[in-house]
Motif scaffolding. Structure first.
Motif: not given
Lengths: 409, 153
Positions: A104, A107-111, A257
């Motif tokens: 997670i 994913s918050l930095l890479t989408s 998030s």
């Protein structure tokens, strides 16, 4: 000077390594939902883990043997087996949550969808477990976890009424709209987040891996008496941020998030980046600890060679268990289970299972055959016994509360 | 208790825990009070998701958030809101008085999902500076859900 630096590094690693996904979720969720009415649980839990970790570290340093090995010897294989199964299962749940937490954070930095990242996160965890020396692994991710100090900065930047905060924290009540049952359930969740058993398995096994002896008891005390309380300050900062920023907006924390939103609000994009880095480091470090702990508990109970200080060919079964645990955690994660729900269940069940390992450590820490003259003092025994009573009450209450509150709904 | 019985008990607890972690449909509502309670829980959860997206939109417009963080977080809340709506729609109203509650709440949830989707689309198109304006209808959604909650209390 080298010794002082070593202790300082150990303390800093303990601060940064204190927080994991359980602390992130539990402190943020309770701050958003209960304001500061559960703040008292954090110092209570920190004192508990200090006692637990100090005894475990002392026992490991003096016996050169870790928790599970001694539990089986002192209390018998049947008790040890039940303990092993419960601890391994809870460890596996926690590992699943931590690997999902790593995914997670990335994913918050890479989408990229976090589910797609779970296998990559797991491979990275395994490679680091396999290749990096123990002390480097501990220190790197512990120090990176210090990025979570941005939550303390956020509290300072928000500039709350400190008197009002202190008053709320020291005069806890059950808020309107909540029941005593949900209050008790979340108190147990917070307590379990502070007193996770895997930390102690890792801590005591690490003492053996680092070849601690009686000469290192001072460093053990410094790590736990300085590092853990400061780690508790981090946990409280996360809770205060949620109570000041999320609660007034009626935002309940159901996704990881949401945890750094107060930091973004108070400190801006740079603060948000630090918070996400801290979340990555905390969950990655905890994933390393829980995967190694899975190997430790099984290998130590069954008497297999274990640990990173052995060449892998000598401790092959230990490494197979570590790898298998990571694979199972990935498979569970890929089913789409809600990582926050998995986290909540793992910390609540951790609290329920604590007496199984806490009680044996308390017994052994008073046994001169194992710790010679370094047995618990009277004051420590009094406090430790009080905690044992609390842990037993928590263990009895956990499952009924989970059912009554429908998992804290 | 024998070791084998202890193992079975622990494995059963493990299975129940894992099942509990999986997303599941909300249970049936047998009475109007039950249904109202589920409606209130649903509305509270929806308010949380809507307010999170509003907050993200404000942070983004103020330059206090990262582009990928905003995009991913708004998508998460959109998925959460859609699941909340789907779960509530799957509950059978126990009687015709509850039909009105259902109709009202589903209408509010539909509007909220639509407005959150608009914010998500804008975020993914890089319109980060305008998200607060694009997300302005969410304030109305939040207020409407709060009024619904108060009317049911």
């Amino acid at each position: 000077m080298k010794k002082v630096l070593g202790i300082a590094l150990g303390v800093l690693s303990a601060i940064g390594g204190f927080v994991d996904i359980g602390d992130l979720v539990a402190n943020s969720a309770t701050g958003a939902r209960f304001d500061l009415n559960l703040a008292w649980v954090v110092p209570f839990g920190v004192i508990g883990i200090i006692i637990y970790a100090e005894m475990s570290g002392r026992v490991a340093a003096l016996c050169q043997r870790p928790v599970f090995d001694l539990v089986r010897e002192r209390l018998g294989p049947r008790f040890g087996a039940g303990n092993l199964v419960a601890s391994f299962f809870i460890n596996l749940l926690t590992l699943t949550a931590e690997i999902a937490g790593v995914a997670i954070a990335v994913s918050l930095l890479t989408s990229v969808n976090y589910v797609l990242l779970i296998p990559f996160a797991a491979v990275l965890v395994w490679v680091v477990c396999w290749r990096l020396p123990f002390n480097i692994m501990e220190q790197v991710f512990g120090l990176m976890g210090m990025a979570l100090l941005v939550f303390v900065v956020a509290v300072w930047k928000i500039g709350p009424d400190w008197g009002d905060l202190a008053s709320k924290a020291t005069h806890p009540t059950v808020p309107n709209g909540e029941t005593p049952f949900t209050y008790a359930y979340y108190a147990i969740a917070l307590f379990g987040a502070a007193m996770t058993p895997y930390e102690v398995f890792f801590f005591s096994s690490g003492a053996v891996e680092d070849r601690w002896s009686a000469a290192d008891l001072g460093e053990n005390k410094a790590n736990v008496f300085i590092g853990f309380p400061l780690g508790g300050v981090l946990s409280l900062a996360i809770m205060v941020c949620a109570s000041l920023v999320l609660a007034p907006r009626a935002i309940d924390v159901a996704q990881l998030s949401q945890v750094p939103l107060p930091v973004a609000s108070a400190v801006g994009r740079v603060g948000l980046a630090f918070a996400i880095l801290g979340i990555f480091a905390a969950t990655f470090g905890a994933a390393l600890e829980t995967s190694l702990s899975s190997g430790y508990v099984v290998a130590q109970y069954l008497g297999w060679p274990w640990g990173k200080y052995h060449p892998p060919t000598r401790a092959s079964r230990f490494h197979v268990v570590v790898l298998a645990s990571i694979v199972v955690a990935v498979l569970i994660g890929l089913t789409g289970v809600d990582p926050v729900k998995v986290t909540e269940y793992s910390i609540v069940l951790s609290a329920a299972a604590l007496p199984l390992t806490y009680f044996p450590i308390l017994v052994i820490a008073n046994d001169r055959r194992y710790v010679q003259d370094h047995t618990n003092g009277r004051f420590l025994n009094a406090v430790a016994t009080l905690y044992l009573i609390v842990l037993v009450l928590v263990a009895v209450a956990t499952i009924p509360l989970m059912i009554i509150t429908k998992g804290g709904a | 208790m024998s070791t084998r019985s202890s193992m079975r008990a622990i494995l059963l607890a493990a299975l129940m825990t894992l099942v509990g972690c999986v997303e599941h449909r909300v249970g049936p509502a047998r009475t109007a009070d039950d249904y109202d309670r589920k409606a209130r829980t649903t509305a509270s959860a929806a308010i949380s998701a809507v307010e999170t997206v509003r907050f993200l939109a404000e942070l983004s417009s103020a330059g206090d958030s990262l582009a990928t963080f905003t995009s991913v977080s708004v998508s998460e809340q959109e998925d959460a809101l859609a699941a909340i709506r789907s779960d509530f729609e799957s509950i059978q109203p126990p009687g015709s008085p509850s039909d009105e509650v259902r109709s009202q709440l589903v209408g509010l949830l539909d509007a909220a999902v639509e407005h959150v989707a608009t914010v998500r689309i804008a975020a993914r198109r890089g319109q980060l500076g305008e998200l607060a304006d694009i997300g302005a209808p969410l304030a109305g959604d939040s207020a409407a859900l709060n009024s619904f909650l108060q009317a049911l209390s």
